[in-house]
Scaffold this motif. Structure first.
Motif, PDB file in Angstrom:
ATOM      1  N   ILE A 109       5.375  -0.598  17.442  1.00 49.25           N
ATOM      2  CA  ILE A 109       4.369  -1.085  16.493  1.00 49.25           C
ATOM      3  C   ILE A 109       5.067  -1.979  15.473  1.00 49.25           C
ATOM      4  O   ILE A 109       6.110  -1.613  14.925  1.00 49.25           O
ATOM      5  CB  ILE A 109       3.684   0.082  15.747  1.00 49.25           C
ATOM      6  N   ARG A 110       4.472  -3.135  15.258  1.00 49.82           N
ATOM      7  CA  ARG A 110       5.013  -4.067  14.253  1.00 49.82           C
ATOM      8  C   ARG A 110       3.866  -4.545  13.381  1.00 49.82           C
ATOM      9  O   ARG A 110       2.812  -4.940  13.876  1.00 49.82           O
ATOM     10  CB  ARG A 110       5.665  -5.237  14.993  1.00 49.82           C
ATOM     11  N   LYS A 111       4.065  -4.475  12.055  1.00 55.08           N
ATOM     12  CA  LYS A 111       3.031  -4.936  11.121  1.00 55.08           C
ATOM     13  C   LYS A 111       3.595  -6.063  10.275  1.00 55.08           C
ATOM     14  O   LYS A 111       4.737  -5.979   9.820  1.00 55.08           O
ATOM     15  CB  LYS A 111       2.604  -3.796  10.194  1.00 55.08           C
ATOM     16  N   ILE A 112       2.759  -7.093  10.069  1.00 49.84           N
ATOM     17  CA  ILE A 112       3.193  -8.188   9.197  1.00 49.84           C
ATOM     18  C   ILE A 112       2.067  -8.577   8.248  1.00 49.84           C
ATOM     19  O   ILE A 112       0.886  -8.450   8.585  1.00 49.84           O
ATOM     20  CB  ILE A 112       3.651  -9.434   9.994  1.00 49.84           C
ATOM     21  N   LYS A 113       2.463  -9.041   7.085  1.00 53.79           N
ATOM     22  CA  LYS A 113       1.494  -9.560   6.115  1.00 53.79           C
ATOM     23  C   LYS A 113       1.320 -11.056   6.365  1.00 53.79           C
ATOM     24  O   LYS A 113       2.302 -11.783   6.530  1.00 53.79           O
ATOM     25  CB  LYS A 113       2.001  -9.346   4.679  1.00 53.79           C
ATOM     26  N   MET A 114       0.069 -11.507   6.361  1.00 55.21           N
ATOM     27  CA  MET A 114      -0.222 -12.931   6.536  1.00 55.21           C
ATOM     28  C   MET A 114      -0.588 -13.553   5.189  1.00 55.21           C
ATOM     29  O   MET A 114      -0.888 -12.842   4.229  1.00 55.21           O
ATOM     30  CB  MET A 114      -1.341 -13.099   7.556  1.00 55.21           C
ATOM     31  N   LYS A 115      -0.579 -14.869   5.149  1.00 57.23           N
ATOM     32  CA  LYS A 115      -0.838 -15.563   3.876  1.00 57.23           C
ATOM     33  C   LYS A 115      -2.300 -15.448   3.454  1.00 57.23           C
ATOM     34  O   LYS A 115      -2.614 -15.455   2.281  1.00 57.23           O
ATOM     35  CB  LYS A 115      -0.469 -17.047   4.011  1.00 57.23           C
ATOM     36  N   ASN A 116      -3.214 -15.378   4.442  1.00 57.21           N
ATOM     37  CA  ASN A 116      -4.645 -15.354   4.145  1.00 57.21           C
ATOM     38  C   ASN A 116      -5.280 -14.056   4.615  1.00 57.21           C
ATOM     39  O   ASN A 116      -4.673 -13.290   5.358  1.00 57.21           O
ATOM     40  CB  ASN A 116      -5.347 -16.540   4.842  1.00 57.21           C
ATOM     41  N   THR A 117      -6.514 -13.816   4.193  1.00 62.80           N
ATOM     42  CA  THR A 117      -7.262 -12.660   4.708  1.00 62.80           C
ATOM     43  C   THR A 117      -8.250 -13.158   5.761  1.00 62.80           C
ATOM     44  O   THR A 117      -8.740 -14.284   5.698  1.00 62.80           O
ATOM     45  CB  THR A 117      -8.025 -11.931   3.588  1.00 62.80           C
ATOM     46  N   TYR A 118      -8.537 -12.276   6.735  1.00 66.75           N
ATOM     47  CA  TYR A 118      -9.375 -12.658   7.878  1.00 66.75           C
ATOM     48  C   TYR A 118     -10.359 -11.546   8.189  1.00 66.75           C
ATOM     49  O   TYR A 118     -10.160 -10.391   7.801  1.00 66.75           O
ATOM     50  CB  TYR A 118      -8.489 -12.905   9.112  1.00 66.75           C
ATOM     51  N   PRO A 119     -11.416 -11.882   8.956  1.00 67.37           N
ATOM     52  CA  PRO A 119     -12.290 -10.817   9.460  1.00 67.37           C
ATOM     53  C   PRO A 119     -11.487  -9.900  10.387  1.00 67.37           C
ATOM     54  O   PRO A 119     -10.401 -10.270  10.840  1.00 67.37           O
ATOM     55  CB  PRO A 119     -13.365 -11.585  10.266  1.00 67.37           C
ATOM     56  N   SER A 120     -12.026  -8.731  10.683  1.00 66.84           N
ATOM     57  CA  SER A 120     -11.314  -7.787  11.553  1.00 66.84           C
ATOM     58  C   SER A 120     -11.437  -8.199  13.018  1.00 66.84           C
ATOM     59  O   SER A 120     -12.517  -8.559  13.479  1.00 66.84           O
ATOM     60  CB  SER A 120     -11.869  -6.374  11.366  1.00 66.84           C
TER      61      SER A 120
END
Length: 369
Positions: A178-189
């Protein structure tokens, strides 16, 4: 059709799209690359009906046209031509002449009308990640997909997006990554399963440049990746992915902090004594301040001690050494934490923020002296 382009541009384009040419197919047209210079750009396309790739290359179009060429022959010809401009010319019978300096090849093309173009898919708002990030998350998870089709979902990776977090999950029945990353923007699920083959091929094409982005579009049945004048369209794997959260636990009886490089080097050395296909476990004997690693095989035996920080109980547990090596190789941290419960329960390797989690099931072993 008549066009001129540099060998390097043409070779790069042909190599990119070749990744979507099927190795076996009953449809001979799918063994071709479509060379389309009918609309003012030079576009190369290949499609195996599950994965399709198209890319645009630089060049001069002297006469518009379109032709499908056998992918293997075309790639080998371009690869072995001199490093100079290449001219490709077709006549009305699709006889295709490829010239470069004093070399001249003539091959028979097929009609572009028979070719399976990439599906026309409506693209809504893209999810944007850097090429570096996408290449890294694939590298850090792809090794634990199943390499057979007994369970189709295991041959792909879960891409789950929620707000500004992308979570990528793979599993093969013996381990989970499992790998989690933070993105610059928010998105729908979004929650989709992308075939491992698609992700493998994309990771080979991506430059890995942190400055360049990938636009990802999701639909009910497809995912589209757009970057560097290249478009990759892939079918998604249908079905409900495994309930991963139920397999994860924060309980542990033993926590070990250890230098990652030392542990990886030690396990690597131990596998020198394991023949191909031999399923000999590496046994970890964890006591205060020290982890003893042992392996016993028909070739010989090895044991080595590594300094550790331990909280909790002493423990002896066995693992498939390859599974440990695969996980340790993709972790960038200098020091890792391992969480264990008992010799029959999974081991978790994870960081404090849960940016990465690697679950590895132990294997049974007989104690060696």
């Amino acid at each position: 059709m008549k066009l001129i382009c540099s060998k390097s541009d043409l070779l790069n384009g042909v190599q990119i799209v070749s990744k979507a040419v099927p190795s076996k197919t009953t449809m001979s047209i799918l063994e071709c690359i479509l060379l389309d210079a009918s609309k003012g750009v030079i576009k190369l396309t290949a499609n195996d009906m599950e994965l399709g790739i198209e890319t645009i290359i630089e060049g001069d179009i002297l006469e518009k046209g379109i032709v499908a060429l056998d992918a293997k022959i075309f790639l080998e010809i371009v690869r072995k031509l001199p490093d100079n401009d290449i001219t490709i010319e077709t006549d009305k019978d699709l006889k295709t002449i490829i010239t470069c300096e004093k070399s001249k090849f003539t091959i028979i093309g097929k009609s572009g009308e028979d070719f399976s173009y990439l599906p026309l898919i409506e693209k809504n708002d893209p999810v944007i990640v850097s090429q570096f990030t996408l290449k890294e998350v694939i590298r850090q998870t792809i090794f634990s997909i199943a390499d057979n089709d007994t369970n189709k979902l295991m041959s792909g990776e879960l891409f789950e997006i929620h707000d500004d977090e992308l979570k990528v999950v793979s599993l093969d029945g013996h381990r989970i990554s499992i790998r989690k990353i933070k993105m610059k923007n928010t998105y729908p699920s979004y929650k989709v399963v992308i075939p491992g083959k698609t992700l493998n091929e994309i990771s080979k094409i991506l430059s890995g440049d942190a400055e360049n982005d990938v636009n990802i579009y999701f639909t009910d049945k497809h995912v589209i990746f757009e970057f560097d004048q290249t478009t990759v369209v892939s079918r998604l794997i249908e079905g409900e992915y495994f309930k991963i959260d139920q397999m994860l636990s924060n309980d542990y009886e033993t926590k070990v902090k250890i230098n990652k490089k030392e542990l990886l080097s030690c396990i690597d050395r131990a596998t020198l004594l394991v023949k191909e296909g031999d399923k000999k476990p590496i046994i970890m004997n964890i006591i205060d301040g020290s982890m003893e690693l042992k392996i016993n095989s028909t070739v010989g035996s090895m044991n080595e001690d590594i300094d550790i920080e331990k909280n909790g109980r002493d423990l002896m547990i066995g693992f498939n050494p390859k599974f440990l090596i695969d996980a340790l190789r993709v972790i960038d941290d200098e020091e890792i934490s391992m969480y264990l419960v008992n010799p029959k329960a999974p081991c978790f390797i994870r960081d404090d923020e849960n940016n990465y989690i690697y679950l590895i099931l132990p294997v049974n072993f007989t104690t060696v002296s």
